[in-house]
Design a protein around this motif. Sequence first.
Motif, PDB file in Angstrom:
ATOM      1  N   ARG A 145       3.338   3.126  -6.245  1.00  0.00           N
ATOM      2  CA  ARG A 145       2.023   3.464  -6.961  1.00  0.00           C
ATOM      3  C   ARG A 145       2.167   2.941  -8.356  1.00  0.00           C
ATOM      4  NH1 ARG A 145       2.025   9.996  -6.236  1.00  0.00           N
ATOM      5  NH2 ARG A 145       2.146  10.121  -3.845  1.00  0.00           N
ATOM      6  N   THR A 193      -3.395  -3.485   6.040  1.00  0.00           N
ATOM      7  CA  THR A 193      -3.387  -2.459   4.864  1.00  0.00           C
ATOM      8  C   THR A 193      -4.394  -3.239   3.508  1.00  0.00           C
ATOM      9  OG1 THR A 193      -1.403  -1.821   5.346  1.00  0.00           O
ATOM     10  CG2 THR A 193      -2.223  -1.401   3.169  1.00  0.00           C
ATOM     11  N   THR A 223      -1.831  -0.985  -3.270  1.00  0.00           N
ATOM     12  CA  THR A 223      -2.286  -0.426  -1.758  1.00  0.00           C
ATOM     13  C   THR A 223      -2.702   0.914  -1.910  1.00  0.00           C
ATOM     14  OG1 THR A 223       0.045  -0.035  -1.160  1.00  0.00           O
ATOM     15  CG2 THR A 223      -0.833  -2.159  -0.715  1.00  0.00           C
ATOM     16  N   THR A 224      -2.466   1.748  -2.906  1.00  0.00           N
ATOM     17  CA  THR A 224      -2.858   2.924  -2.920  1.00  0.00           C
ATOM     18  C   THR A 224      -3.697   3.288  -4.165  1.00  0.00           C
ATOM     19  OG1 THR A 224      -2.166   5.408  -2.800  1.00  0.00           O
ATOM     20  CG2 THR A 224      -0.453   3.589  -3.632  1.00  0.00           C
ATOM     21  N   SER A 225      -4.314   4.680  -4.012  1.00  0.00           N
ATOM     22  CA  SER A 225      -5.178   4.917  -5.218  1.00  0.00           C
ATOM     23  C   SER A 225      -4.337   5.880  -5.955  1.00  0.00           C
ATOM     24  CB  SER A 225      -6.565   5.542  -4.707  1.00  0.00           C
ATOM     25  OG  SER A 225      -6.542   6.615  -3.917  1.00  0.00           O
ATOM     26  N   ASP A 226      -3.270   6.588  -5.252  1.00  0.00           N
ATOM     27  CA  ASP A 226      -2.523   7.437  -6.001  1.00  0.00           C
ATOM     28  C   ASP A 226      -1.936   6.827  -7.224  1.00  0.00           C
ATOM     29  OD1 ASP A 226      -2.995   9.505  -4.162  1.00  0.00           O
ATOM     30  OD2 ASP A 226      -1.433   8.994  -2.817  1.00  0.00           O
TER      31      ASP A 226
END
Length: 320
Positions: A52, A2, A30-33
């Motif tokens: 997030r 990831t 680990t996420t753009s949200d």
Amino acid sequence: MTKSVSVKELVDNTHLNVFWGKEYLDRPITTSDISRPGLELTGYFDYYPSERIQLLGITETSFAKHLPEKELTADMTKMCQPDTPAFVISTDIEPPIELVKACKNAHIPILESKLNTSRVLSNMTDFLEAKLAPRKSIHGVLVEVYGLGVLITGDSGIGKSETALELVKRGHRLIADDRVEVYQQDEQALIGTAPKILSHLLEIRGIGIIDVMTLFGAGAVRSETKVDLIVHLDIWNKDTKYDRLGTEKDSVQIFDVDVKKINIPVKPGRNLAIIIETAAMNFRANSMGYNALDVFDNQLNTLIKDNGSRDTKELKKGDN
């Protein structure tokens, strides 16, 4: 594996300040949200996206002020999960004391900004999407010609780097040589950049590796650009039929984006730099609604019509 971005990278690239927790900026994102925890402040945690970034603006902090201290402390503690990267407070608001205590206990940094919530959200999302988006490595050279990103592809040794060098000398800008890393920015845009180790470098056979920025100045390079057009260089083959009128509509799909592709035959005497400049200008003209082929067709039809009328008149005269 990831992909991730550290909180420190987010701080350095989105004009955020660290309110608390400088020693914990190595936490991964680990996420753009981005999450705005409104329901969580009411005690609803069934679908809490703890992985997030948690962004609190005027709405969230104003609501928090009206909650009993015990209830707010419980909510803030639940929001501080092991995989929560950081909390961000916008609009220069003082973070709730209960949040500060919970973050200190969980070792989660608190970031702040003077910008409004929408602006902070946009800045963080743009940065994270660019960093976390899937990437594809393409063999070729990426140059910016008249503001358009032109990806030059072709077999090794066909002259891609030499053509890029000539384009740089003519005032255009180099983005990447040999390897171009491409990622999808949105539904219609691809962004190309150079691997860090190859940034600003160009390999010319017989000379070696040159630093374009050192030789031609900072205006001769750019870190990234949109990929608008692919120009594929082919070794000239007399038995191959090449497009002479511009009627072929070829494209390459990279991720979910179709990029127009044109094939240019290569043989001694052809000035590839000028041809690519012309291809870029023609692509821009087409994008603005002008097509030289349509003009040619109209002129040809007019000529045929005029000649037909003239022939008809001469036949009538002959009959008389």
